[in-house]
Scaffold this motif. Structure first.
Motif, PDB file in Angstrom:
ATOM      1  N   GLY A   1       0.782  -1.225   0.000  1.00 37.84           N
ATOM      2  CA  GLY A   1       0.000   0.000   0.000  1.00 37.84           C
ATOM      3  C   GLY A   1       0.819   1.284   0.000  1.00 37.84           C
ATOM      4  O   GLY A   1       0.252   2.368   0.041  1.00 37.84           O
ATOM      5  N   GLU A   2       2.139   1.190  -0.062  1.00 41.68           N
ATOM      6  CA  GLU A   2       2.990   2.383  -0.048  1.00 41.68           C
ATOM      7  C   GLU A   2       3.721   2.537  -1.373  1.00 41.68           C
ATOM      8  O   GLU A   2       4.240   1.560  -1.924  1.00 41.68           O
ATOM      9  N   THR A   3       3.770   3.769  -1.856  1.00 43.02           N
ATOM     10  CA  THR A   3       4.489   4.057  -3.091  1.00 43.02           C
ATOM     11  C   THR A   3       5.980   4.123  -2.814  1.00 43.02           C
ATOM     12  O   THR A   3       6.428   4.829  -1.908  1.00 43.02           O
ATOM     13  N   VAL A   4       6.735   3.368  -3.592  1.00 48.74           N
ATOM     14  CA  VAL A   4       8.196   3.386  -3.511  1.00 48.74           C
ATOM     15  C   VAL A   4       8.717   3.771  -4.888  1.00 48.74           C
ATOM     16  O   VAL A   4       8.335   3.178  -5.890  1.00 48.74           O
ATOM     17  N   TRP A   5       9.562   4.781  -4.921  1.00 49.80           N
ATOM     18  CA  TRP A   5      10.207   5.164  -6.164  1.00 49.80           C
ATOM     19  C   TRP A   5      11.511   4.397  -6.304  1.00 49.80           C
ATOM     20  O   TRP A   5      12.150   4.050  -5.308  1.00 49.80           O
ATOM     21  N   PHE A   6      11.902   4.165  -7.537  1.00 51.40           N
ATOM     22  CA  PHE A   6      13.271   3.719  -7.787  1.00 51.40           C
ATOM     23  C   PHE A   6      13.882   4.647  -8.825  1.00 51.40           C
ATOM     24  O   PHE A   6      13.210   5.152  -9.706  1.00 51.40           O
ATOM     25  N   LYS A   7      15.156   4.906  -8.626  1.00 52.94           N
ATOM     26  CA  LYS A   7      15.879   5.830  -9.482  1.00 52.94           C
ATOM     27  C   LYS A   7      17.241   5.233  -9.780  1.00 52.94           C
ATOM     28  O   LYS A   7      17.908   4.743  -8.872  1.00 52.94           O
ATOM     29  N   ILE A   8      17.642   5.252 -11.037  1.00 59.77           N
ATOM     30  CA  ILE A   8      18.959   4.752 -11.431  1.00 59.77           C
ATOM     31  C   ILE A   8      19.797   5.938 -11.890  1.00 59.77           C
ATOM     32  O   ILE A   8      19.409   6.677 -12.795  1.00 59.77           O
ATOM     33  N   ASP A   9      20.943   6.113 -11.251  1.00 62.68           N
ATOM     34  CA  ASP A   9      21.897   7.144 -11.639  1.00 62.68           C
ATOM     35  C   ASP A   9      23.137   6.466 -12.206  1.00 62.68           C
ATOM     36  O   ASP A   9      23.520   5.375 -11.764  1.00 62.68           O
ATOM     37  N   LEU A  10      23.784   7.125 -13.158  1.00 61.29           N
ATOM     38  CA  LEU A  10      24.962   6.578 -13.814  1.00 61.29           C
ATOM     39  C   LEU A  10      26.202   7.355 -13.376  1.00 61.29           C
ATOM     40  O   LEU A  10      26.252   8.575 -13.505  1.00 61.29           O
ATOM     41  N   TYR A  11      27.186   6.624 -12.886  1.00 60.42           N
ATOM     42  CA  TYR A  11      28.409   7.217 -12.349  1.00 60.42           C
ATOM     43  C   TYR A  11      29.641   6.666 -13.051  1.00 60.42           C
ATOM     44  O   TYR A  11      29.581   5.662 -13.758  1.00 60.42           O
ATOM     45  N   ASP A  12      30.771   7.292 -12.752  1.00 60.61           N
ATOM     46  CA  ASP A  12      32.051   6.763 -13.200  1.00 60.61           C
ATOM     47  C   ASP A  12      32.437   5.574 -12.320  1.00 60.61           C
ATOM     48  O   ASP A  12      31.722   5.239 -11.380  1.00 60.61           O
ATOM     49  N   GLU A  13      33.579   4.947 -12.619  1.00 59.92           N
ATOM     50  CA  GLU A  13      34.006   3.750 -11.886  1.00 59.92           C
ATOM     51  C   GLU A  13      34.169   3.983 -10.389  1.00 59.92           C
ATOM     52  O   GLU A  13      33.929   3.091  -9.585  1.00 59.92           O
ATOM     53  N   SER A  14      34.581   5.183 -10.003  1.00 57.62           N
ATOM     54  CA  SER A  14      34.826   5.473  -8.587  1.00 57.62           C
ATOM     55  C   SER A  14      33.564   5.912  -7.854  1.00 57.62           C
ATOM     56  O   SER A  14      33.609   6.160  -6.649  1.00 57.62           O
ATOM     57  N   LEU A  15      32.462   6.022  -8.564  1.00 62.30           N
ATOM     58  CA  LEU A  15      31.173   6.476  -8.004  1.00 62.30           C
ATOM     59  C   LEU A  15      31.255   7.899  -7.436  1.00 62.30           C
ATOM     60  O   LEU A  15      30.492   8.261  -6.547  1.00 62.30           O
ATOM     61  N   CYS A  16      32.179   8.688  -7.984  1.00 64.46           N
ATOM     62  CA  CYS A  16      32.339  10.080  -7.534  1.00 64.46           C
ATOM     63  C   CYS A  16      31.683  11.083  -8.479  1.00 64.46           C
ATOM     64  O   CYS A  16      31.212  12.122  -8.042  1.00 64.46           O
ATOM     65  N   TYR A  17      31.684  10.772  -9.758  1.00 65.08           N
ATOM     66  CA  TYR A  17      31.198  11.718 -10.763  1.00 65.08           C
ATOM     67  C   TYR A  17      30.226  11.014 -11.694  1.00 65.08           C
ATOM     68  O   TYR A  17      30.179   9.786 -11.751  1.00 65.08           O
ATOM     69  N   GLY A  18      29.496  11.799 -12.449  1.00 70.47           N
ATOM     70  CA  GLY A  18      28.620  11.221 -13.453  1.00 70.47           C
ATOM     71  C   GLY A  18      29.432  10.489 -14.511  1.00 70.47           C
ATOM     72  O   GLY A  18      30.601  10.803 -14.742  1.00 70.47           O
ATOM     73  N   ALA A  19      28.813   9.542 -15.169  1.00 69.41           N
ATOM     74  CA  ALA A  19      29.484   8.765 -16.207  1.00 69.41           C
ATOM     75  C   ALA A  19      29.857   9.681 -17.374  1.00 69.41           C
ATOM     76  O   ALA A  19      29.021  10.442 -17.858  1.00 69.41           O
TER      77      ALA A  19
END
Length: 149
Positions: free
Chosen positions: A110-128
């Protein structure tokens, strides 16, 4: 009519009928069709989501995380959310305006859950740098409540 982006200067042009051979802004010859890119990203995002319940995808690497609010609902809730997200396929133009399958919602207990996918570089510090470079792009799928966005 299609949108093309220069990989050198990032300028975006809307062009009616032909694929440009070079960027009108800087002259670079590396121009991508944003609709085609979105379709390729969607395919990778779908494969990543579907594989998250079986230990991950061998090509599309990344991780699945959840917010404190989702985690507070307990492991059963989180598991149900992951299963629902992995099986989700109801993307529409309204819910997926960019066509890359990077965000949607599911209903869990009964609860709405969002999912979001973000794309990063290998170090997960910056965008791909190049979201289609599977070797250097990492996906982070976040489960969250709308109130936590």
């Amino acid at each position: 009519m299609a949108y093309y982006q220069c990989t050198a200067c990032r300028d975006v042009e809307e062009i009616d009928d032909v694929i440009p051979e070079s960027c009108p802004a800087c002259g670079a010859t590396s121009v991508i069709d944003l609709a085609v890119q979105a379709q390729q990203i969607a395919k990778a995002n779908d494969a990543f989501r579907e594989a998250m319940i079986s230990g991950g995808h061998p090509v599309y690497q990344g991780r699945v995380v959840c917010t404190q609010g989702v985690a507070a609902k307990g492991p059963e809730f989180v598991t149900l959310a992951q299963l629902a997200v992995a099986g989700f396929s109801d993307f529409t133009e309204d819910t997926d305006p960019h066509g890359d399958h990077s965000m949607a919602s599911v209903t869990i207990c009964g609860e709405t859950v969002w999912f979001k996918i973000d794309l990063y570089d290998e170090s997960l510090c910056y965008g791909a740098d190049d979201p289609l470079d599977d070797a250097n792009t990492r996906r982070v799928l976040t489960l969250l409540f709308p109130s936590e966005y």
